[in-house]
Design a protein around this motif. Structure first.
Motif, short mmCIF file in Angstrom:
data_model
loop_
_atom_site.label_atom_id
_atom_site.label_comp_id
_atom_site.label_asym_id
_atom_site.label_seq_id
_atom_site.Cartn_x
_atom_site.Cartn_y
_atom_site.Cartn_z
N UNK A 227 0.82 -1.22 0.00
CA UNK A 227 0.00 0.00 0.00
C UNK A 227 0.84 1.26 0.00
N UNK A 228 2.04 1.23 0.58
CA UNK A 228 2.82 2.47 0.70
C UNK A 228 4.17 2.42 0.00
N UNK A 233 7.66 4.00 -4.45
CA UNK A 233 8.77 3.81 -5.40
C UNK A 233 8.35 4.22 -6.80
N UNK A 234 7.12 3.89 -7.17
CA UNK A 234 6.63 4.29 -8.50
C UNK A 234 6.57 5.82 -8.58
N UNK B 24 -1.60 -2.39 -5.89
CA UNK B 24 -1.51 -3.51 -6.83
C UNK B 24 -1.01 -3.01 -8.18
N UNK B 25 -1.52 -1.85 -8.63
CA UNK B 25 -1.03 -1.29 -9.90
C UNK B 25 0.47 -1.02 -9.81
N UNK B 26 0.91 -0.46 -8.67
CA UNK B 26 2.35 -0.18 -8.50
C UNK B 26 3.14 -1.47 -8.52
N UNK B 27 2.63 -2.50 -7.83
CA UNK B 27 3.34 -3.78 -7.80
C UNK B 27 3.49 -4.33 -9.21
N UNK B 28 2.42 -4.19 -10.01
CA UNK B 28 2.49 -4.68 -11.39
C UNK B 28 3.53 -3.90 -12.20
N UNK B 33 8.73 -3.80 -14.79
CA UNK B 33 10.05 -3.18 -14.99
C UNK B 33 11.16 -4.21 -14.77
N UNK B 34 11.02 -4.98 -13.68
CA UNK B 34 12.04 -5.99 -13.40
C UNK B 34 12.07 -7.08 -14.46
N UNK B 35 10.88 -7.48 -14.91
CA UNK B 35 10.81 -8.50 -15.95
C UNK B 35 11.52 -8.04 -17.21
#
Lengths: 280, 136
Positions: A227-228, A233-234, B24-28, B33-35
């Motif tokens: 969540x944070x 980072x993005x 979740x969008x950030x995780x994707x 990016x890593x991929x």
């Protein structure tokens, strides 16, 4: 405190604390902007930077300052109107401090084109104004906030953006940034991203700084991570792209080369974002 | 949302769904990016700088003539201190030679520059070549 401090004999006190706030602002602007005022690339940018990009940077600075003012301010600001006023004052302090320091260091001459002098001052006023705004929170610390307050999610992200922008401005104009990107391999870049994310999370949650964040014992650690930290980072990478674009560092490069420089700049930017969550 | 008390912040237990969506969008994005970087790291072979000059325009300036050119580095390694030499020939005779140095020509990138000549290049041969580089 909103309503408490406004009894009749307080007008003088209020004036004094306002002047103290100005003094702290100048001190903050000097402390935090001096590295940039004394960086050669920042002076050169005065004549090379594209004017429309400089204008965009100056405009983006305004909402950031207002948000910071709302959060910390020269005085306890509670309304957005006061926040706007404080942001304008901080911008003013930033401009005046930049003019004085640049002139004192012999970087402004009478025979210099006016547009170059103005661009130099305008560019330096952005970090100086953020410094002026932070001056109070960093140097003042008469924390009166005993009561709970809640930070909405979007302001948390905006604060991270402010922290990331501040550190990016320090580093994006330097040549070292590009040299690092040229020298490193993709594997290095991957390590840097992992390091950035780990440090960001660690600074805010694991290491117990004052202002650090903690989780309820029953909440799994990855809740806050998703969540944070990852959105942070993005945000830091997005700010890096923005800073590199403003300073025309992206050039006609391939996507991989651009990504490498964004990741290099994203390292200080992400630490700036984490620091913003701790300090503000 | 984050609750702050006495300088410490505690993340809320019951976050709004937008926080999870952003997360979740950030995780994707980070995963993508890593991929991509990992794929590039495996597939992109390191090649030494490969420099090509393309002449763009020849224009008259107040005191001479300007030959503007682009320099491409098609390899995956950046070249530093790239010297570009421009020669103006008449037949086999070199009548003017000037050079310019680029701090960097980044990998898979283009940089632009110009060489200035006193003599008019019209009717003569303009020869612009990269002459050397160092590793950054």
């Amino acid at each position: 405190m909103a309503g408490e401090a406004t009894s009749a004999d307080d007008t003088k006190n209020e004036f004094n604390s306002f002047v103290t706030g100005l003094g702290r602002g100048v001190a903050g602007a000097l402390f935090l902007a001096l590295p940039m005022l004394m960086t050669m690339e920042m002076w050169y940018l005065g004549f090379t930077i594209a004017r429309e990009r400089l204008l965009l940077l100056l405009l983006v600075n305004i909402p950031l300052l207002i948000l910071l003012a709302h959060r910390i301010g020269f005085e306890e600001t509670f309304t957005w109107r006061e926040a706007v006023r404080d942001a304008i004052i901080a911008y003013g302090i930033g401009i005046v401090t930049s003019v004085i320091v640049l002139a004192a260091l012999g970087l402004l001459h009478a025979d210099m084109p006016v547009s170059e002098a103005i661009a130099k001052i305008a560019l330096q006023s952005v970090p100086a104004s953020i410094g002026a705004m932070l001056g109070r929170s960093q140097l003042g610390h008469d924390d009166t906030e005993g009561e709970d307050k809640e930070t909405p999610y979007h302001s948390e992200l905006m604060m991270m953006a402010a922290g990331a922008l501040f550190l990016s401005l320090n580093i994006a104009p330097t040549d070292e940034m590009m040299v690092l990107a040229y020298k490193m391999s993709i594997w290095h870049a991957i390590v840097v991203t992992l390091l950035s994310i780990t440090l960001m999370h660690g600074f805010v949650y694991a290491v117990s700084f004052i202002g650090g964040h903690e989780l309820d014992p029953e909440t799994p650690w990855w809740h806050a991570f998703v969540r944070f930290t990852l959105p942070g980072y993005v945000v830091a990478l997005a700010i890096s792209v923005f800073a590199l674009w403003i300073f025309e560092r992206l050039g006609d490069s391939s996507a991989v080369e651009i990504m490498l420089s964004v990741i290099v700049l994203g390292f200080p930017a992400s630490l700036g974002a984490a620091a913003a969550r701790l300090i503000l | 949302m984050t609750k702050s008390e006495q300088g410490h912040h505690r993340e809320r237990q019951d976050p709004h769904w937008i926080e999870w969506l952003t997360g979740i969008v950030s995780a994707l994005l980070v995963a993508a990016m890593h991929g991509w970087l990992t794929w590039e790291a495996f597939t992109r072979a390191p090649t030494p700088p490969d420099l090509v000059v393309t002449v763009l325009t020849v224009e008259k300036t107040t005191a001479g003539h300007r030959v503007a050119f682009d320099i491409y580095n098609t390899a995956t390694t950046t070249a530093a201190a790239v010297t570009v030499v421009g020669r103006l020939r008449e037949g086999n005779r070199v009548i003017e030679e000037n050079d310019v140095t680029f701090d960097y020509v980044a990998a898979e990138s283009k940089s632009a520059g110009a060489i200035l000549f006193q003599n008019d290049p019209a009717g003569r041969t303009v020869d612009i070549q990269p002459a050397g580089y160092t590793d950054p």
